[in-house]
Design an enzyme around this catalytic site. Structure first.
Site, PDB file in Angstrom:
ATOM      1  N   PRO A 102       0.820  -1.217   0.000  1.00 19.62           N
ATOM      2  CA  PRO A 102       0.000   0.000   0.000  1.00 19.62           C
ATOM      3  C   PRO A 102       0.856   1.270   0.000  1.00 19.62           C
ATOM      4  O   PRO A 102       0.382   2.348  -0.329  1.00 19.62           O
ATOM      5  CB  PRO A 102      -0.793  -0.119   1.294  1.00 19.62           C
ATOM      6  CG  PRO A 102      -0.757  -1.552   1.646  1.00 19.62           C
ATOM      7  CD  PRO A 102       0.569  -2.050   1.154  1.00 19.62           C
TER       8      PRO A 102
ATOM      9  N   GLU B 180       1.587  -8.488   8.149  1.00 16.97           N
ATOM     10  CA  GLU B 180       1.587  -7.013   8.196  1.00 16.97           C
ATOM     11  C   GLU B 180       2.465  -6.419   7.110  1.00 16.97           C
ATOM     12  O   GLU B 180       2.458  -5.219   6.871  1.00 16.97           O
ATOM     13  CB  GLU B 180       2.068  -6.529   9.579  1.00 16.97           C
ATOM     14  CG  GLU B 180       1.157  -6.933  10.734  1.00 16.97           C
ATOM     15  CD  GLU B 180      -0.308  -6.598  10.400  1.00 16.97           C
ATOM     16  OE1 GLU B 180      -1.141  -7.535  10.378  1.00 16.97           O
ATOM     17  OE2 GLU B 180      -0.579  -5.428  10.057  1.00 16.97           O
TER      18      GLU B 180
ATOM     19  N   ARG C 198      -0.776  -7.089 -21.777  1.00 14.88           N
ATOM     20  CA  ARG C 198      -1.551  -6.550 -22.907  1.00 14.88           C
ATOM     21  C   ARG C 198      -0.705  -5.639 -23.797  1.00 14.88           C
ATOM     22  O   ARG C 198      -1.037  -5.397 -24.954  1.00 14.88           O
ATOM     23  CB  ARG C 198      -2.778  -5.793 -22.411  1.00 14.88           C
ATOM     24  CG  ARG C 198      -3.799  -6.650 -21.679  1.00 14.88           C
ATOM     25  CD  ARG C 198      -4.963  -5.829 -21.163  1.00 14.88           C
ATOM     26  NE  ARG C 198      -5.893  -5.465 -22.241  1.00 14.88           N
ATOM     27  CZ  ARG C 198      -5.904  -4.278 -22.833  1.00 14.88           C
ATOM     28  NH1 ARG C 198      -5.072  -3.348 -22.457  1.00 14.88           N
ATOM     29  NH2 ARG C 198      -6.794  -4.019 -23.785  1.00 14.88           N
TER      30      ARG C 198
ATOM     31  N   ASP D  65      -6.835   1.821 -25.813  1.00 20.33           N
ATOM     32  CA  ASP D  65      -7.386   1.550 -24.484  1.00 20.33           C
ATOM     33  C   ASP D  65      -7.842   2.820 -23.784  1.00 20.33           C
ATOM     34  O   ASP D  65      -7.372   3.906 -24.077  1.00 20.33           O
ATOM     35  CB  ASP D  65      -6.284   0.956 -23.587  1.00 20.33           C
ATOM     36  CG  ASP D  65      -6.150  -0.532 -23.778  1.00 20.33           C
ATOM     37  OD1 ASP D  65      -5.096  -1.066 -23.437  1.00 20.33           O
ATOM     38  OD2 ASP D  65      -7.097  -1.127 -24.321  1.00 20.33           O
TER      39      ASP D  65
HETATM   40  C1  4FV Z   1      -1.203  -4.062  -1.508  1.00 26.10           C
HETATM   41  C2  4FV Z   1      -1.823  -2.979  -2.154  1.00 26.10           C
HETATM   42  C3  4FV Z   1      -1.571  -4.605  -0.206  1.00 26.10           C
HETATM   43  C4  4FV Z   1      -0.378  -5.265   2.761  1.00 26.10           C
HETATM   44  C5  4FV Z   1      -0.031  -6.223   3.830  1.00 26.10           C
HETATM   45  C6  4FV Z   1      -0.275  -7.427   1.773  1.00 26.10           C
HETATM   46  C7  4FV Z   1      -0.948  -6.089   1.654  1.00 26.10           C
HETATM   47  C8  4FV Z   1      -0.010  -7.597   3.222  1.00 26.10           C
HETATM   48  N1  4FV Z   1      -0.225  -4.500  -2.314  1.00 26.10           N
HETATM   49  N2  4FV Z   1      -1.197  -2.813  -3.363  1.00 26.10           N
HETATM   50  N3  4FV Z   1      -2.851  -2.239  -1.740  1.00 26.10           N
HETATM   51  N4  4FV Z   1      -0.693  -5.481   0.338  1.00 26.10           N
HETATM   52  O1  4FV Z   1      -2.609  -4.265   0.358  1.00 26.10           O
HETATM   53  O2  4FV Z   1      -0.251  -3.731  -3.425  1.00 26.10           O
HETATM   54  O3  4FV Z   1       1.277  -8.098   3.380  1.00 26.10           O
END
Ligand code: 4FV
Length: 238
Positions: free
Chosen positions: A77, A104, A142, A157
């Protein structure tokens, strides 16, 4: 989670034609001890577990040895937002190694030493990075020449020209009393192109005005928006 994704549609075809190859590495196979532990409690306390750096480092290093030209990407995230522009950029690399976190997340020392890029697919928290990796593999694939087959290309696209795609129609000509726009049956490609541009602009104006605000407009787009502006002013005057 990954295997079934590889057995369908355009991804399956691209693999069969050796246009892409996708392999997975189990981080646990790089964990020490008979328990093969890959996660541990967070320093400083708190809930949840963190992925240990050693097994991850082992897995990443083995992947880099296999495909040294690859870019290593951590899905999290905290990453930069994934979008069509980034998908096109990733398609021009020699290969991609995706780090799919669980729990986590991963020990921060992995990010600083072994990761080329950190990407997020959206501002929400998932249980793992695997889905994000599959989404990126799908969107990037793609862009590989010849993948979409025939004259179909990613050029047309959504987001390619900063606009959402125009509306699409197919048979039947009338569905529940709703007719396909006449111009699309006219065979007049100039008029069809113009109708499609207006459709793209209107959908973007209605659904994603943020995209229109950041897009450099060309003359025909400006003309159409001004025409709509004049119509709206006239309506407001009456
Ligand atoms: C995520 C996202 C995501 C966070 C903790 C996996 C999680 C767990 N990855 N974009 N949004 N990852 O939420 O790419 O390890």
């Amino acid at each position: 989670m990954i295997q079934p994704f590889l057995e369908h549609g355009i991804i399956r075809q691209a693999i069969k034609r050796n246009q892409i190859s996708v392999s997975t590495i189990d981080v646990r196979s790089f964990a020490k001890g008979k328990q093969k532990v890959t996660d541990d409690k967070p320093y400083g306390g708190g809930s949840g577990m963190v992925m240990k750096p050693e097994p991850l480092a082992g897995a990443i290093t083995s992947a880099k040895i296999k495909t040294p030209e690859s870019k290593t990407i951590l899905l999290s995230p905290q990453g930069k937002p994934f979008n069509q522009k980034l998908a096109r950029k990733l398609a021009d690399t020699g290969g991609l190694i995706f780090i799919c976190g669980r729990y986590e997340g991963v020990d921060e020392r992995i990010s600083s030493s072994l990761i080329d890029d950190e990407i997020s697919i959206g501002d929400y928290v998932m249980t793992g990075g695997e889905l994000a990796a599959m989404i990126i593999i799908d969107a990037v694939t793609r862009f590989i020449p010849g993948i979409l087959g025939g004259e179909n290309s990613a050029e047309k696209d959504s987001f390619e020209n900063g606009l959402l795609e125009h509306a699409h129609f197919t048979r039947p000509r009338v569905f529940e009393g709703d007719e396909v726009p006449e111009v699309l049956l006219s065979g007049n490609h100039g008029e069809i192109e113009n109708w499609r541009l207006e459709s793209s602009l209107m959908r973007t104006l209605m659904k994603r005005p943020d995209l229109l605000k950041k897009k450099p407009l060309n003359l025909s787009e400006i003309e159409i928006l001004k025409k709509w502006g004049r119509n709206i002013e006239e309506i407001l005057r009456t």
